[in-house]
Design a protein around this motif. Structure first.
Motif, PDB file in Angstrom:
ATOM      1  N   GLY A  22       0.838  -1.211   0.000  1.00 29.68           N
ATOM      2  CA  GLY A  22       0.000   0.000   0.000  1.00 29.68           C
ATOM      3  C   GLY A  22       0.863   1.246   0.000  1.00 29.68           C
ATOM      4  N   GLY A  26       0.813   1.121  -5.044  1.00 27.78           N
ATOM      5  CA  GLY A  26      -0.296   0.224  -4.687  1.00 27.78           C
ATOM      6  C   GLY A  26      -1.474   1.010  -4.130  1.00 27.78           C
ATOM      7  N   VAL A  60      11.233  13.648  -1.773  1.00 31.01           N
ATOM      8  CA  VAL A  60      10.385  14.681  -2.382  1.00 31.01           C
ATOM      9  C   VAL A  60      10.283  14.305  -3.855  1.00 31.01           C
ATOM     10  CG1 VAL A  60      10.266  17.127  -2.959  1.00 31.01           C
ATOM     11  CG2 VAL A  60      11.036  16.418  -0.695  1.00 31.01           C
ATOM     12  N   ALA A  62       9.239  14.694  -7.862  1.00 29.76           N
ATOM     13  CA  ALA A  62       8.883  15.531  -9.011  1.00 29.76           C
ATOM     14  C   ALA A  62       7.816  14.768  -9.795  1.00 29.76           C
ATOM     15  CB  ALA A  62      10.111  15.783  -9.882  1.00 29.76           C
ATOM     16  N   ASP A 176       4.665  -4.305  -4.190  1.00 32.84           N
ATOM     17  CA  ASP A 176       5.405  -4.390  -2.925  1.00 32.84           C
ATOM     18  C   ASP A 176       6.864  -3.988  -3.074  1.00 32.84           C
ATOM     19  OD1 ASP A 176       5.645  -6.678  -4.462  1.00 32.84           O
ATOM     20  OD2 ASP A 176       5.677  -8.073  -2.789  1.00 32.84           O
ATOM     21  N   GLY A 178      10.747  -2.599  -4.704  1.00 30.42           N
ATOM     22  CA  GLY A 178      11.894  -3.160  -5.424  1.00 30.42           C
ATOM     23  C   GLY A 178      12.302  -4.549  -4.971  1.00 30.42           C
ATOM     24  N   PHE A 280      20.060   6.694  -0.103  1.00 35.62           N
ATOM     25  CA  PHE A 280      19.340   5.541  -0.655  1.00 35.62           C
ATOM     26  C   PHE A 280      20.274   4.814  -1.630  1.00 35.62           C
ATOM     27  CE2 PHE A 280      16.136   8.528   0.555  1.00 35.62           C
ATOM     28  CZ  PHE A 280      15.020   7.800   0.898  1.00 35.62           C
ATOM     29  N   LEU A 313       8.343   7.025  -9.819  1.00 27.89           N
ATOM     30  CA  LEU A 313       6.934   7.032  -9.428  1.00 27.89           C
ATOM     31  C   LEU A 313       6.054   7.416 -10.617  1.00 27.89           C
ATOM     32  CD1 LEU A 313       4.738   6.752  -7.316  1.00 27.89           C
ATOM     33  CD2 LEU A 313       5.057   9.167  -6.765  1.00 27.89           C
ATOM     34  N   ASN A 314       6.555   8.314 -11.448  1.00 31.44           N
ATOM     35  CA  ASN A 314       5.759   8.716 -12.621  1.00 31.44           C
ATOM     36  C   ASN A 314       5.457   7.514 -13.510  1.00 31.44           C
ATOM     37  OD1 ASN A 314       5.552  11.576 -12.152  1.00 31.44           O
ATOM     38  ND2 ASN A 314       7.764  11.649 -12.461  1.00 31.44           N
TER      39      ASN A 314
HETATM   40  C1  FAD Z   1      16.150   9.432  -3.707  1.00 30.59           C
HETATM   41  C2  FAD Z   1      14.973   9.129  -4.590  1.00 30.59           C
HETATM   42  C3  FAD Z   1      14.295  10.150  -5.223  1.00 30.59           C
HETATM   43  C4  FAD Z   1      13.227   9.878  -6.062  1.00 30.59           C
HETATM   44  N1  FAD Z   1      12.617  10.905  -6.708  1.00 30.59           N
HETATM   45  C5  FAD Z   1      11.612  10.633  -7.573  1.00 30.59           C
HETATM   46  C6  FAD Z   1      10.980  11.697  -8.309  1.00 30.59           C
HETATM   47  O1  FAD Z   1      11.332  12.865  -8.183  1.00 30.59           O
HETATM   48  N2  FAD Z   1       9.978  11.364  -9.180  1.00 30.59           N
HETATM   49  C7  FAD Z   1       9.569  10.067  -9.346  1.00 30.59           C
HETATM   50  O2  FAD Z   1       8.649   9.828 -10.144  1.00 30.59           O
HETATM   51  N3  FAD Z   1      10.139   9.068  -8.653  1.00 30.59           N
HETATM   52  C8  FAD Z   1      11.145   9.313  -7.778  1.00 30.59           C
HETATM   53  N4  FAD Z   1      11.712   8.296  -7.077  1.00 30.59           N
HETATM   54  C9  FAD Z   1      11.183   6.930  -7.224  1.00 30.59           C
HETATM   55  C10 FAD Z   1       9.964   6.700  -6.315  1.00 30.59           C
HETATM   56  O3  FAD Z   1      10.263   7.077  -4.995  1.00 30.59           O
HETATM   57  C11 FAD Z   1       9.557   5.239  -6.370  1.00 30.59           C
HETATM   58  O4  FAD Z   1       9.469   4.843  -7.705  1.00 30.59           O
HETATM   59  C12 FAD Z   1       8.208   5.003  -5.693  1.00 30.59           C
HETATM   60  O5  FAD Z   1       8.211   5.498  -4.385  1.00 30.59           O
HETATM   61  C13 FAD Z   1       7.890   3.514  -5.710  1.00 30.59           C
HETATM   62  O6  FAD Z   1       6.670   3.286  -5.069  1.00 30.59           O
HETATM   63  P1  FAD Z   1       6.099   1.801  -4.926  1.00 30.59           P
HETATM   64  O7  FAD Z   1       4.791   1.962  -4.216  1.00 30.59           O
HETATM   65  O8  FAD Z   1       6.156   1.080  -6.213  1.00 30.59           O
HETATM   66  O9  FAD Z   1       7.153   1.026  -3.999  1.00 30.59           O
HETATM   67  P2  FAD Z   1       7.503   1.251  -2.462  1.00 30.59           P
HETATM   68  O10 FAD Z   1       7.559   2.682  -2.146  1.00 30.59           O
HETATM   69  O11 FAD Z   1       8.726   0.451  -2.172  1.00 30.59           O
HETATM   70  O12 FAD Z   1       6.276   0.636  -1.668  1.00 30.59           O
HETATM   71  C14 FAD Z   1       6.119  -0.750  -1.500  1.00 30.59           C
HETATM   72  C15 FAD Z   1       5.168  -0.983  -0.343  1.00 30.59           C
HETATM   73  O13 FAD Z   1       4.959  -2.399  -0.210  1.00 30.59           O
HETATM   74  C16 FAD Z   1       5.002  -2.755   1.167  1.00 30.59           C
HETATM   75  N5  FAD Z   1       5.437  -4.162   1.245  1.00 30.59           N
HETATM   76  C17 FAD Z   1       6.633  -4.682   0.892  1.00 30.59           C
HETATM   77  N6  FAD Z   1       6.645  -6.028   1.086  1.00 30.59           N
HETATM   78  C18 FAD Z   1       5.421  -6.358   1.576  1.00 30.59           C
HETATM   79  C19 FAD Z   1       4.809  -7.591   1.980  1.00 30.59           C
HETATM   80  N7  FAD Z   1       5.460  -8.758   1.908  1.00 30.59           N
HETATM   81  N8  FAD Z   1       3.549  -7.552   2.438  1.00 30.59           N
HETATM   82  C20 FAD Z   1       2.863  -6.381   2.502  1.00 30.59           C
HETATM   83  N9  FAD Z   1       3.390  -5.179   2.132  1.00 30.59           N
HETATM   84  C21 FAD Z   1       4.643  -5.175   1.677  1.00 30.59           C
HETATM   85  C22 FAD Z   1       5.996  -1.777   1.787  1.00 30.59           C
HETATM   86  O14 FAD Z   1       5.773  -1.621   3.176  1.00 30.59           O
HETATM   87  C23 FAD Z   1       5.716  -0.498   0.997  1.00 30.59           C
HETATM   88  O15 FAD Z   1       4.750   0.328   1.600  1.00 30.59           O
HETATM   89  C24 FAD Z   1      12.801   8.538  -6.243  1.00 30.59           C
HETATM   90  C25 FAD Z   1      13.474   7.505  -5.600  1.00 30.59           C
HETATM   91  C26 FAD Z   1      14.555   7.787  -4.781  1.00 30.59           C
HETATM   92  C27 FAD Z   1      15.283   6.647  -4.118  1.00 30.59           C
END
Ligand code: FAD
Length: 421
Positions: A22, A26, A60, A62, A176, A178, A280, A313-314
């Motif tokens: 979530g 998600g 943060v 973008a 969930d 990377g 990170f 994230l985009n």
């Molecule tokens: C320094 C940095 C800067 C960034 N800046 C940008 C930006 O400017 N623009 C942009 O578009 N992107 C940016 N990103 C990328 C962006 O942060 C990620 O792509 C995005 O947050 C990914 O979201 P997600 O929900 O896919 O994964 P995650 O954020 O990893 O979320 C996964 C979720 O799954 C849960 N989870 C994991 N395993 C389980 C399990 N077994 N059971 C239940 N829950 C579970 C976790 O608790 C977590 O809440 C940046 C990344 C970094 C590292």
């Protein structure tokens, strides 16, 4: 563990769709599917609102022009409110070089190329939107500990405060992150390429206010991004070789700002304040397929990218918009949400965007490292070429804004579902 072939079965709670994770992606999918007539469960390992939430941390973000449209369509944008700072221009340059590219919102005929929003603000908006949704059940804190796929069902074992519960649905969505445990447990292949770098993030304040510009600057150690935030603050994302990370984190604020000043120059005047820093580790992870039988992968579970150009994230939000559109259409047509045709439609829609963005960010992260003079000249020529050939600049702008390729209904500002009549 799931019972073996003994025929013994535990009763399982059933949903139309289960989203594992979530986080921003998600949670975003759950918001998109709110009110679509589906019974949806979200399984999230972290307690709601926890300061340690891995998706809603100090980052943060973008957000591209297209992400704004998607967030508007799923009802999240108004909740980001005054925390969203517009990006009106983007400058791309390299330290020690003369080439630079300026991308301007006016040339793209938009009010802003994108917006900068703290991840925690997006997380809070998702949480609020799901809090009173009657068709979305959020299990949190709850961790998926096992996954099994049969021809008819995807089944999960979920550990919720020590109690193991079984859930099943026609389709599960792995959101969930990377290290996706769903991806690992199902043996979905992943290509992993570490960068040997960490992204050091901080909030910094310069003494010269400048409105609406974002900067991507390639330094000898790695790319450095400064993104405008509200109240004259800037979000810094600076990639440094891993062996330098501990030293950078240990610098006094004054020494850190001096190092930043050397890397970035004086476009924003003198940097006078820095927040605490966090690092990170950077690695690219690409799943071999964005879906397998009864499972779709979205966000970082499908593609973890280098943060250069802020695309992760985009890209994930574009996965959300495409998958939600495909699922709503499949639900309307009746039948099984996890059938091969539905997953095939999602996979083939997303393949090109995912592959191209991953390749572009990887190229930028690797090609712009190092200060070797001849290489710097080649990069300068590349930047000058883009700056002075409008069609190239426009293509770069479209890519940054998320406007390249086939667009979803949400990205076009349309409701998810085709309305009757
Ligand atoms: C320094 C940095 C800067 C960034 N800046 C940008 C930006 O400017 N623009 C942009 O578009 N992107 C940016 N990103 C990328 C962006 O942060 C990620 O792509 C995005 O947050 C990914 O979201 P997600 O929900 O896919 O994964 P995650 O954020 O990893 O979320 C996964 C979720 O799954 C849960 N989870 C994991 N395993 C389980 C399990 N077994 N059971 C239940 N829950 C579970 C976790 O608790 C977590 O809440 C940046 C990344 C970094 C590292």
């Amino acid at each position: 563990m799931f019972p073996g072939g003994s025929g013994k079965t535990l009763s399982a709670r059933e949903y139309d769709l289960i989203i594992v994770g979530g986080g921003l992606v998600g949670g975003g999918l759950a918001c998109a599917l709110r009110g679509a007539g589906l019974r949806v469960a979200v399984i999230e390992a972290t307690s709601p609102g926890a300061a340690t939430h891995p998706s809603y941390d100090e980052r943060v973000i973008a957000l591209s022009w297209t992400s704004r449209r998607i967030l508007e369509g799923i009802g999240l944008w108004p909740r980001l409110g005054t925390d969203a700072e517009p990006i009106r221009t983007v400058q791309v340059s390299q330290r020690g070089g003369c080439g630079e590219v300026w991308i301007d919102r006016r040339a793209e005929a938009v009010d802003a190329l994108g917006h900068v929003v703290p991840a925690r603000v997006i997380g809070a908006a998702i949480h609020d939107r799901l809090a009173n949704a009657t068709d979305i059940v959020v299990h949190a804190p709850a961790r998926v500990v096992d996954v099994r796929v049969t021809p008819q069902w995807a089944e999960l074992e979920v550990d919720q405060s020590g109690l193991i519960e079984r859930l099943r649905a026609r389709l599960i969505v792995a959101a969930d992150g990377g290290d996706s445990s769903v991806r690992q447990r199902l043996g979905i292949a992943v290509r992993e390429r570490p960068y040997g770098q960490d992204a050091v993030i901080a909030t910094v304040t310069p003494d010269r206010p400048q409105v609406g510009a974002a900067f991507e600057r390639f330094t000898e150690s790695g790319p450095l991004a400064l993104l405008p935030m509200t109240d004259g603050r800037w979000s810094l994302v600076w990639s440094v070789p891993q062996e330098q990370t501990a030293g950078v984190l240990a610098l006094s604020d004054q020494d850190f700002l001096a190092r930043l000043q050397t890397g970035f120059g004086y476009r924003l005047g003198r940097f006078v304040r820095a927040s605490s820093r966090r690092a990170f580790p950077l690695v690219q992870r690409l799943a071999g397929e964005a879906s397998t039988p009864r499972v779709a992968l979205i966000g970082n579970a499908a593609h973890t990218l280098h943060p250069v150009a802020g695309q992760g994230l985009n890209l994930g939000l574009r996965d959300v918009a495409a998958l939600a559109e495909v699922l709503v259409a499949a639900h309307r047509a009746g039948g099984d949400l996890g059938r091969a045709a539905v997953l095939g439609a999602y996979r083939s829609w997303r393949r090109r965007d995912q592959t191209e963005v991953a390749a572009t960010t990887d190229f930028l992260a690797r090609a712009f490292i190092g200060g070797w003079a001849p290489l710097r000249q080649v990069r300068d020529l590349g930047l000058l070429g883009i700056e002075f050939v409008p069609v190239l600049r426009h293509q770069l702008a479209r890519r940054l804004m998320g406007r390249a390729g086939r667009q979803t209904r949400l990205a076009r500002g349309l409701p998810l579902e085709v309305q009757d009549g």
